[in-house]
Design a protein around this motif. Structure first.
Motif, PDB file in Angstrom:
ATOM      1  N   ASP A 151     -68.098   7.416  30.900  1.00 48.35           N
ATOM      2  CA  ASP A 151     -69.228   6.560  31.240  1.00 48.35           C
ATOM      3  C   ASP A 151     -70.564   7.321  31.208  1.00 48.35           C
ATOM      4  O   ASP A 151     -71.546   6.890  31.789  1.00 48.35           O
ATOM      5  N   CYS A 152     -70.586   8.441  30.489  1.00 52.75           N
ATOM      6  CA  CYS A 152     -71.790   9.261  30.413  1.00 52.75           C
ATOM      7  C   CYS A 152     -72.195   9.530  28.970  1.00 52.75           C
ATOM      8  O   CYS A 152     -71.409   9.317  28.050  1.00 52.75           O
ATOM      9  N   MET A 153     -73.401  10.023  28.797  1.00 53.45           N
ATOM     10  CA  MET A 153     -73.925  10.369  27.489  1.00 53.45           C
ATOM     11  C   MET A 153     -74.483  11.785  27.579  1.00 53.45           C
ATOM     12  O   MET A 153     -75.107  12.152  28.574  1.00 53.45           O
ATOM     13  N   VAL A 183     -69.237  22.088  17.387  1.00 55.35           N
ATOM     14  CA  VAL A 183     -68.054  21.262  17.586  1.00 55.35           C
ATOM     15  C   VAL A 183     -66.905  21.951  16.866  1.00 55.35           C
ATOM     16  O   VAL A 183     -66.997  22.235  15.669  1.00 55.35           O
ATOM     17  N   ARG A 184     -65.861  22.254  17.613  1.00 55.42           N
ATOM     18  CA  ARG A 184     -64.682  22.904  17.037  1.00 55.42           C
ATOM     19  C   ARG A 184     -63.621  21.857  16.746  1.00 55.42           C
ATOM     20  O   ARG A 184     -63.300  21.016  17.584  1.00 55.42           O
ATOM     21  N   GLY A 185     -63.059  21.930  15.553  1.00 53.32           N
ATOM     22  CA  GLY A 185     -61.981  21.035  15.167  1.00 53.32           C
ATOM     23  C   GLY A 185     -60.654  21.561  15.671  1.00 53.32           C
ATOM     24  O   GLY A 185     -60.572  22.625  16.275  1.00 53.32           O
ATOM     25  N   PRO A 186     -59.590  20.818  15.412  1.00 51.08           N
ATOM     26  CA  PRO A 186     -58.266  21.280  15.845  1.00 51.08           C
ATOM     27  C   PRO A 186     -57.842  22.534  15.084  1.00 51.08           C
ATOM     28  O   PRO A 186     -58.233  22.740  13.940  1.00 51.08           O
ATOM     29  N   ARG A 187     -57.071  23.358  15.736  1.00 57.68           N
ATOM     30  CA  ARG A 187     -56.549  24.568  15.102  1.00 57.68           C
ATOM     31  C   ARG A 187     -55.549  24.172  14.017  1.00 57.68           C
ATOM     32  O   ARG A 187     -54.777  23.220  14.201  1.00 57.68           O
ATOM     33  N   PRO A 188     -55.525  24.873  12.887  1.00 61.89           N
ATOM     34  CA  PRO A 188     -54.547  24.575  11.839  1.00 61.89           C
ATOM     35  C   PRO A 188     -53.130  24.684  12.391  1.00 61.89           C
ATOM     36  O   PRO A 188     -52.792  25.639  13.090  1.00 61.89           O
ATOM     37  N   GLY A 189     -52.331  23.683  12.106  1.00 60.25           N
ATOM     38  CA  GLY A 189     -50.941  23.699  12.534  1.00 60.25           C
ATOM     39  C   GLY A 189     -50.723  23.394  14.004  1.00 60.25           C
ATOM     40  O   GLY A 189     -49.605  23.442  14.484  1.00 60.25           O
ATOM     41  N   TRP A 190     -51.796  23.064  14.738  1.00 65.21           N
ATOM     42  CA  TRP A 190     -51.630  22.800  16.162  1.00 65.21           C
ATOM     43  C   TRP A 190     -50.708  21.619  16.396  1.00 65.21           C
ATOM     44  O   TRP A 190     -49.855  21.639  17.254  1.00 65.21           O
ATOM     45  N   ARG A 228     -62.139  13.287  14.209  1.00 64.81           N
ATOM     46  CA  ARG A 228     -63.217  13.595  15.141  1.00 64.81           C
ATOM     47  C   ARG A 228     -64.324  12.587  14.867  1.00 64.81           C
ATOM     48  O   ARG A 228     -64.834  12.491  13.762  1.00 64.81           O
ATOM     49  N   ILE A 229     -64.676  11.830  15.867  1.00 64.70           N
ATOM     50  CA  ILE A 229     -65.702  10.810  15.702  1.00 64.70           C
ATOM     51  C   ILE A 229     -66.831  11.094  16.688  1.00 64.70           C
ATOM     52  O   ILE A 229     -66.588  11.327  17.864  1.00 64.70           O
ATOM     53  N   SER A 230     -68.042  11.103  16.190  1.00 64.18           N
ATOM     54  CA  SER A 230     -69.200  11.268  17.057  1.00 64.18           C
ATOM     55  C   SER A 230     -70.327  10.413  16.494  1.00 64.18           C
ATOM     56  O   SER A 230     -70.261   9.942  15.369  1.00 64.18           O
ATOM     57  N   PHE A 231     -71.337  10.240  17.300  1.00 69.65           N
ATOM     58  CA  PHE A 231     -72.481   9.433  16.880  1.00 69.65           C
ATOM     59  C   PHE A 231     -73.756  10.164  17.269  1.00 69.65           C
ATOM     60  O   PHE A 231     -74.383   9.852  18.269  1.00 69.65           O
ATOM     61  N   PRO A 232     -74.119  11.187  16.481  1.00 72.68           N
ATOM     62  CA  PRO A 232     -75.355  11.892  16.822  1.00 72.68           C
ATOM     63  C   PRO A 232     -76.571  11.044  16.464  1.00 72.68           C
ATOM     64  O   PRO A 232     -76.576  10.327  15.469  1.00 72.68           O
ATOM     65  N   CYS A 233     -77.568  11.127  17.299  1.00 74.74           N
ATOM     66  CA  CYS A 233     -78.826  10.435  17.064  1.00 74.74           C
ATOM     67  C   CYS A 233     -79.938  11.459  17.221  1.00 74.74           C
ATOM     68  O   CYS A 233     -80.170  11.962  18.318  1.00 74.74           O
ATOM     69  N   PHE A 234     -80.580  11.814  16.120  1.00 72.04           N
ATOM     70  CA  PHE A 234     -81.625  12.826  16.149  1.00 72.04           C
ATOM     71  C   PHE A 234     -82.983  12.148  16.303  1.00 72.04           C
ATOM     72  O   PHE A 234     -83.307  11.228  15.565  1.00 72.04           O
TER      73      PHE A 234
END
Length: 134
Positions: free
Chosen positions: A28-30, A53-60, A69-75
């Motif tokens: 509930d935060c931004m 932003v770090r993605g998942p480790r290979p083979g994890w 990975r979904i994000s919504f950056p607003c510059f």
């Protein structure tokens, strides 16, 4: 995180001691990331926050489940001709020394070369320094 998400993946910020720490943002935060332009405009009262932003480790996750990975950056940026000017009575050193994680990004003093430099020139210089930075 859901069982198919690498618990080490996600948003990391640099704290005041220079360490990268994982950030968990409640549903509930931004999150608002402060950039170097505000650091300049506030005379260093507000410090920019290096982040990644770090993605998942290979083979994890070997169970075949794909997780995006979904994000919504607003510059929010200024117009290119906007002057990046520190407050009157503020010294350049206040601005330059207020940042954190200074070893993680090209030095601000090499990109913001003069008080009043336009946002467009700052952005262009920053792109050049980031891509050439070792």
């Amino acid at each position: 995180p859901p069982p198919h998400v690498d618990p080490r993946a996600g948003l990391y910020v640099t704290d005041r001691s220079g360490e990268s720490i994982k950030v968990s943002i409640p549903e509930d935060c931004m999150a608002v990331q402060i950039g170097e332009c505000l650091q300049i405009l506030t005379g260093g009262a507000v410090a920019a926050t290096p982040h990644c932003v770090r993605g998942p480790r290979p083979g994890w996750n070997d169970d075949g489940v794909k997780v995006a990975r979904i994000s919504f950056p607003c510059f929010v940026d200024a117009k290119p001709t906007f002057p990046l000017t520190m407050p009157e009575g503020c010294g350049r050193e206040n601005v330059l020394e207020s940042g954190v994680g200074r070893d993680k990004v090209p030095p601000l003093e090499e990109r913001w070369t003069e008080n009043g430099m336009t946002f467009g020139n700052f952005l262009q210089t920053s792109f050049e320094k980031y891509y050439d930075w070792k």
